[in-house]
Write a protein that holds these residues in place. Sequence first.
Motif, PDB file in Angstrom:
ATOM      1  N   ILE A 138      48.413  51.867  39.059  1.00  0.00           N
ATOM      2  CA  ILE A 138      47.020  51.900  38.650  1.00  0.00           C
ATOM      3  C   ILE A 138      46.256  53.015  39.363  1.00  0.00           C
ATOM      4  O   ILE A 138      45.438  53.708  38.756  1.00  0.00           O
ATOM      5  N   GLY A 139      46.542  53.217  40.647  1.00  0.00           N
ATOM      6  CA  GLY A 139      45.852  54.268  41.383  1.00  0.00           C
ATOM      7  C   GLY A 139      46.186  55.655  40.860  1.00  0.00           C
ATOM      8  O   GLY A 139      45.309  56.515  40.727  1.00  0.00           O
ATOM      9  N   GLY A 140      47.459  55.868  40.548  1.00  0.00           N
ATOM     10  CA  GLY A 140      47.860  57.158  40.008  1.00  0.00           C
ATOM     11  C   GLY A 140      47.215  57.438  38.672  1.00  0.00           C
ATOM     12  O   GLY A 140      46.781  58.564  38.389  1.00  0.00           O
ATOM     13  N   SER A 141      47.126  56.414  37.825  1.00  0.00           N
ATOM     14  CA  SER A 141      46.503  56.571  36.517  1.00  0.00           C
ATOM     15  C   SER A 141      45.036  56.950  36.645  1.00  0.00           C
ATOM     16  O   SER A 141      44.551  57.856  35.964  1.00  0.00           O
ATOM     17  N   ILE A 194      41.554  37.627  34.355  1.00  0.00           N
ATOM     18  CA  ILE A 194      41.164  38.634  33.350  1.00  0.00           C
ATOM     19  C   ILE A 194      42.384  38.917  32.482  1.00  0.00           C
ATOM     20  O   ILE A 194      43.059  39.951  32.638  1.00  0.00           O
ATOM     21  N   PRO A 195      42.715  38.028  31.563  1.00  0.00           N
ATOM     22  CA  PRO A 195      43.927  38.214  30.757  1.00  0.00           C
ATOM     23  C   PRO A 195      43.956  39.520  29.982  1.00  0.00           C
ATOM     24  O   PRO A 195      45.025  40.067  29.737  1.00  0.00           O
ATOM     25  N   ALA A 196      42.792  40.030  29.600  1.00  0.00           N
ATOM     26  CA  ALA A 196      42.757  41.300  28.860  1.00  0.00           C
ATOM     27  C   ALA A 196      43.289  42.451  29.716  1.00  0.00           C
ATOM     28  O   ALA A 196      43.891  43.396  29.197  1.00  0.00           O
ATOM     29  N   LEU A 197      43.078  42.388  31.021  1.00  0.00           N
ATOM     30  CA  LEU A 197      43.571  43.426  31.913  1.00  0.00           C
ATOM     31  C   LEU A 197      45.089  43.365  32.014  1.00  0.00           C
ATOM     32  O   LEU A 197      45.768  44.397  32.002  1.00  0.00           O
ATOM     33  N   ALA A 198      45.635  42.162  32.097  1.00  0.00           N
ATOM     34  CA  ALA A 198      47.092  42.016  32.103  1.00  0.00           C
ATOM     35  C   ALA A 198      47.670  42.491  30.779  1.00  0.00           C
ATOM     36  O   ALA A 198      48.715  43.151  30.743  1.00  0.00           O
ATOM     37  N   GLY A 199      46.991  42.178  29.689  1.00  0.00           N
ATOM     38  CA  GLY A 199      47.455  42.612  28.374  1.00  0.00           C
ATOM     39  C   GLY A 199      47.430  44.115  28.222  1.00  0.00           C
ATOM     40  O   GLY A 199      48.338  44.705  27.620  1.00  0.00           O
ATOM     41  N   LEU A 200      46.407  44.747  28.770  1.00  0.00           N
ATOM     42  CA  LEU A 200      46.330  46.212  28.747  1.00  0.00           C
ATOM     43  C   LEU A 200      47.513  46.822  29.480  1.00  0.00           C
ATOM     44  O   LEU A 200      48.172  47.744  28.985  1.00  0.00           O
ATOM     45  N   ALA A 201      47.799  46.313  30.681  1.00  0.00           N
ATOM     46  CA  ALA A 201      48.908  46.860  31.476  1.00  0.00           C
ATOM     47  C   ALA A 201      50.235  46.707  30.753  1.00  0.00           C
ATOM     48  O   ALA A 201      51.119  47.569  30.859  1.00  0.00           O
ATOM     49  N   ALA A 202      50.384  45.620  29.991  1.00  0.00           N
ATOM     50  CA  ALA A 202      51.630  45.380  29.271  1.00  0.00           C
ATOM     51  C   ALA A 202      51.837  46.354  28.123  1.00  0.00           C
ATOM     52  O   ALA A 202      52.954  46.487  27.616  1.00  0.00           O
ATOM     53  N   THR A 218      52.246  48.498  40.492  1.00  0.00           N
ATOM     54  CA  THR A 218      52.726  49.031  39.215  1.00  0.00           C
ATOM     55  C   THR A 218      52.085  48.314  38.028  1.00  0.00           C
ATOM     56  O   THR A 218      51.568  47.212  38.144  1.00  0.00           O
ATOM     57  N   HIS A 219      52.162  48.992  36.877  1.00  0.00           N
ATOM     58  CA  HIS A 219      51.659  48.394  35.637  1.00  0.00           C
ATOM     59  C   HIS A 219      52.388  47.077  35.356  1.00  0.00           C
ATOM     60  O   HIS A 219      51.771  46.109  34.897  1.00  0.00           O
ATOM     61  N   TYR A 220      53.680  47.045  35.618  1.00  0.00           N
ATOM     62  CA  TYR A 220      54.469  45.828  35.380  1.00  0.00           C
ATOM     63  C   TYR A 220      53.937  44.675  36.219  1.00  0.00           C
ATOM     64  O   TYR A 220      53.808  43.543  35.733  1.00  0.00           O
ATOM     65  N   ASP A 221      53.635  44.942  37.486  1.00  0.00           N
ATOM     66  CA  ASP A 221      53.155  43.876  38.357  1.00  0.00           C
ATOM     67  C   ASP A 221      51.782  43.380  37.931  1.00  0.00           C
ATOM     68  O   ASP A 221      51.471  42.191  38.081  1.00  0.00           O
ATOM     69  N   ALA A 248      39.357  49.910  30.971  1.00  0.00           N
ATOM     70  CA  ALA A 248      39.137  48.621  31.624  1.00  0.00           C
ATOM     71  C   ALA A 248      38.227  48.761  32.830  1.00  0.00           C
ATOM     72  O   ALA A 248      37.326  47.950  33.055  1.00  0.00           O
ATOM     73  N   VAL A 249      38.461  49.788  33.619  1.00  0.00           N
ATOM     74  CA  VAL A 249      37.662  50.000  34.828  1.00  0.00           C
ATOM     75  C   VAL A 249      36.191  50.208  34.471  1.00  0.00           C
ATOM     76  O   VAL A 249      35.292  49.638  35.097  1.00  0.00           O
ATOM     77  N   LEU A 250      35.927  51.015  33.447  1.00  0.00           N
ATOM     78  CA  LEU A 250      34.547  51.300  33.064  1.00  0.00           C
ATOM     79  C   LEU A 250      33.893  50.089  32.399  1.00  0.00           C
ATOM     80  O   LEU A 250      32.748  49.747  32.702  1.00  0.00           O
ATOM     81  N   ALA A 251      34.601  49.431  31.485  1.00  0.00           N
ATOM     82  CA  ALA A 251      34.016  48.289  30.782  1.00  0.00           C
ATOM     83  C   ALA A 251      33.775  47.103  31.705  1.00  0.00           C
ATOM     84  O   ALA A 251      32.801  46.362  31.533  1.00  0.00           O
ATOM     85  N   LEU A 252      34.630  46.914  32.684  1.00  0.00           N
ATOM     86  CA  LEU A 252      34.500  45.792  33.608  1.00  0.00           C
ATOM     87  C   LEU A 252      33.622  46.115  34.814  1.00  0.00           C
ATOM     88  O   LEU A 252      33.444  45.270  35.694  1.00  0.00           O
TER      89      LEU A 252
END
Length: 266
Positions: free
Chosen positions: A109-112, A88-96, A74-77, A125-129
């Motif tokens: 994440i998979g559903g999104s 990758i703190p930016a990825l955690a920040g995005l999910a938040a 999940t996004h929360y996790d 995030a997926v494309l930039a990273l």
Amino acid sequence: MYETTYHRPASVDEAASLFAKSSEAKYLSGGHTLVPVMKQRLASPSDVIDLGKLKELIGIEASGDVIAIKAATTHYDVATSVAVQKAIPALAGLAAQIGDPAVRHRGTIGGSLANNDPAADYPAAVLALAATIKTNRRVVSADEFFKGLFSTALADGEIITAVSFPVVAKAGYAKFPHPASRFALTGVFVAKTRAGDVRVAATGASPNGVMRVGAIEAALKANWSAAALDNVEIAANGLLDDIHGSADYRANLIRVMAQRAVASAV
């Protein structure tokens, strides 16, 4: 809603088998897209196959210079993962920043990524990273995965199992959220690899979904700073133009959000 048969498989293989045997099946993960469109009678799958509780699809693994996030996580996790926050703190920040607490506790994440909404956060995030998307059949690079509006490289019945993100030197994400949905009116993810390469992806700005932003990549590769983008011009041609914002407005947002993302990058 139309009548449908609900399945909760015990494994990814069973889920794929159920899909192959059904006349018009749909996979369910968080359900934030499929359930509403079924309620609106815009979709009428013969079978709904729930992937959300499969243990083999849940979890986060840090290995060397890679963070692997399984598809039903999940996004929360993701947002609260110590491993993601460290690597990758930016990825955690995005999910938040995705949706609200209810959405973050249910959405995955998979559903999104499978849905590929043009204003979703994760695709940026997926494309930039330069992440890789793993399925039950193969591995697909981020550059090959996104094909357009709600369209991906996934074949019929194919299941995302995990997403692998390489750890980069710096990364940041900033978005201008829609006040109601919290989707990105425009969001920009910036990343600088340890080798010095720069990748920048914008979401919410193009009718075709997530896109690379070459002008900002070039400017940041020459000078990684928010000030380096002061005079960068983003062409409005081809960007979304709707009641939420004109194409010119979104072009400006791309630059501004990129500057904020660079300023936040660690």
